[in-house]
Design an enzyme around this catalytic site. Structure first.
Site, short mmCIF file in Angstrom:
data_model
loop_
_atom_site.label_atom_id
_atom_site.label_comp_id
_atom_site.label_asym_id
_atom_site.label_seq_id
_atom_site.Cartn_x
_atom_site.Cartn_y
_atom_site.Cartn_z
N HIS A 115 0.80 -1.31 -0.43
CA HIS A 115 0.36 0.22 0.00
C HIS A 115 0.82 1.11 0.30
CE1 HIS A 115 -2.60 2.92 1.80
NE2 HIS A 115 -3.88 1.93 1.26
N ASP A 192 2.93 -4.11 8.25
CA ASP A 192 1.42 -4.09 7.74
C ASP A 192 0.24 -4.86 7.94
OD1 ASP A 192 -1.30 -2.30 6.60
OD2 ASP A 192 0.07 -2.15 4.86
N GLN A 195 -5.45 -5.74 6.88
CA GLN A 195 -5.99 -5.98 6.07
C GLN A 195 -6.12 -7.34 6.49
OE1 GLN A 195 -8.72 -5.39 3.96
NE2 GLN A 195 -7.03 -3.10 3.29
N LYS A 218 -11.00 0.26 9.70
CA LYS A 218 -11.29 -1.18 8.64
C LYS A 218 -12.14 -2.33 9.57
CE LYS A 218 -7.53 0.41 5.89
NZ LYS A 218 -8.44 0.00 4.64
N CYS A 352 -4.26 1.86 -4.17
CA CYS A 352 -3.09 3.23 -3.39
C CYS A 352 -2.36 2.21 -3.33
CB CYS A 352 -3.95 2.93 -1.74
SG CYS A 352 -4.39 4.51 -1.33
#
Length: 393
Positions: A115, A192, A195, A218, A352
């Site tokens: 991202h 990261d 998700q 999220k 992104c």
């Protein structure tokens, strides 16, 4: 239904449900009333500053923030002092990028599917400091290439910073293997987890990462909230990034004494209602069960993939993400028709991850992403809608 998991019952907690089929949760999840009401509680009952006032409003707020920090720590199985509140994962990733010691020629390893939040900070430091970025290119099927990864290390490698789950195709990187290889090379790892944290059970002690970043918006939480997890000994090594009120114990005209972690990284007035709401979101998700959520998303994905694999160009289909294009139509055209003609909300664009789309000579794609509140009936309606749209091309 999965072990008592009933999306139809859960949907009653979400006031925005019923205004269309929402398939854009990888960008922003919907919010349950429990989170909304907890945020309102702050403004209606104790709208004060934390860490500055000794009155009852201030004390109540500090207690609520402490509770929220405990909930977040419990959610990923960390210690409370290892949780730094940020305004999003972007800030968390930037905090580390700008706080570790990096000099000209030092190397960072990332993947080719990061991202923007985990490539732009490094590109900026490449321009400013002359650091080098090593990219671990994915296999043709989108999977992580461990052998290629092993060959990227040198005595100049300072950090590995990689996504856990891709927002392009939902593919899950083997982070435990990545961390073991990095550890053998005595290199720290940042994950990261934007998700992954909302969709599966994450245990930072088991994963054994040094840093991990994720966003509240999220995972049923408020916008403007995020978390940087860091091992205590690694957080202690970081330089202070944003400084000011609440980051110091004392100061004079010549110097200052920094606060203990995590306070030294939480400068200024915070998003108090958001932090409290994030804690409530963690409570809510724990009550539902992260394993239930993960299995439910896999079931929805199977319905969609099996229904559409012969009608569209599938870029990725894993977990809560189905990413595709329809030949002869732009991604924005497809998304607009889904919204205006069928009441189905998806995201279209480069998501992104511009560098990946440019590399593959793609302008963008249509991404449907689903969550605990979506149903099998909605998945089938989406399949039928996309089939009809595909006949227009």
């Amino acid at each position: 239904m999965i072990f008592g998991f009933k999306p139809e019952k859960i949907r009653k907690d979400f006031p925005s449900i019923g205004k269309g089929i929402y398939f854009d949760s990888a960008c922003m999840s919907l919010k349950p009333m429990q989170v909304i009401e907890k945020m309102q509680e702050y403004y209606m009952q104790y709208p004060a500053c934390a860490g500055r006032s000794v009155h009852k409003f201030g004390k109540r707020l500090e207690d609520e923030i402490d509770k929220a920090r405990r909930e977040v720590a419990k959610f990923i199985n960390s210690r409370e002092k290892e949780i730094v509140f940020t305004k999003n994962a972007t800030e968390a990733l930037n905090l580390v990028a700008n706080s570790i010691e990096l000099n000209k020629g030092d190397e960072i390893i990332i993947t080719d599917k990061e991202h923007s939040s985990n490539i732009i900070p490094w590109l900026k430091l490449k321009k400013e400091k002359g650091i080098l970025i090593r990219y671990c290119e994915s296999n043709e099927d989108g999977s992580f290439n461990l052998e290629k990864f092993k060959g990227l290390f040198s005595n100049k490698t300072k950090l590995v910073s990689v996504l856990h789950v891709s927002n392009i195709d939902g593919y899950e990187n083997p982070v435990e293997d990545i961390i073991k290889i990095s550890s053998k090379n005595k290199v720290r790892v940042m994950i990261d987890a934007c998700q992954s944290v909302p969709h599966k059970k994450i245990d930072v002690k088991r994963i054994d990462c040094d840093f991990l970043a994720f966003s509240g918006h999220k995972m049923l939480g408020p916008t403007g909230t995020g978390v940087l997890y860091g091992k205590k000994e690694e957080l202690e090594k970081l330089k202070m990034f944003i400084v000011g009120g609440e980051t110091i114990i004392d100061a004079n005209f010549d110097d200052f004494e920094p606060e203990e972690i995590p306070a030294r990284f939480e400068a200024g007035l915070q998003n108090y209602s958001g932090i409290i709401g994030l804690g409530e979101a963690c409570r809510y998700l724990n009550k539902i069960g992260m394993n239930n959520i993960e299995r439910h998303e896999e079931k929805l994905n199977k319905i969609i993939y099996e229904g559409l694999k012969d009608y569209v160009e599938v870029l990725g289909s894993n977990g809560g993400i189905f990413n595709f294009n329809i030949k002869g139509m732009t991604h924005h055209e497809v998304a607009k028709i889904l919204d205006s003609g069928y009441g189905i909300m998806v995201r279209s664009g480069a998501h992104c991850v511009h560098e990946w789309y440019n590399k593959h000579k793609l302008n963008g794609s249509v991404r449907a992403s689903f969550y605990l509140y979506n149903t099998e009936d909605e998945a089938r309606k989406f399949v039928e809608a996309v089939k009809e749209i595909s006949k227009l091309s």
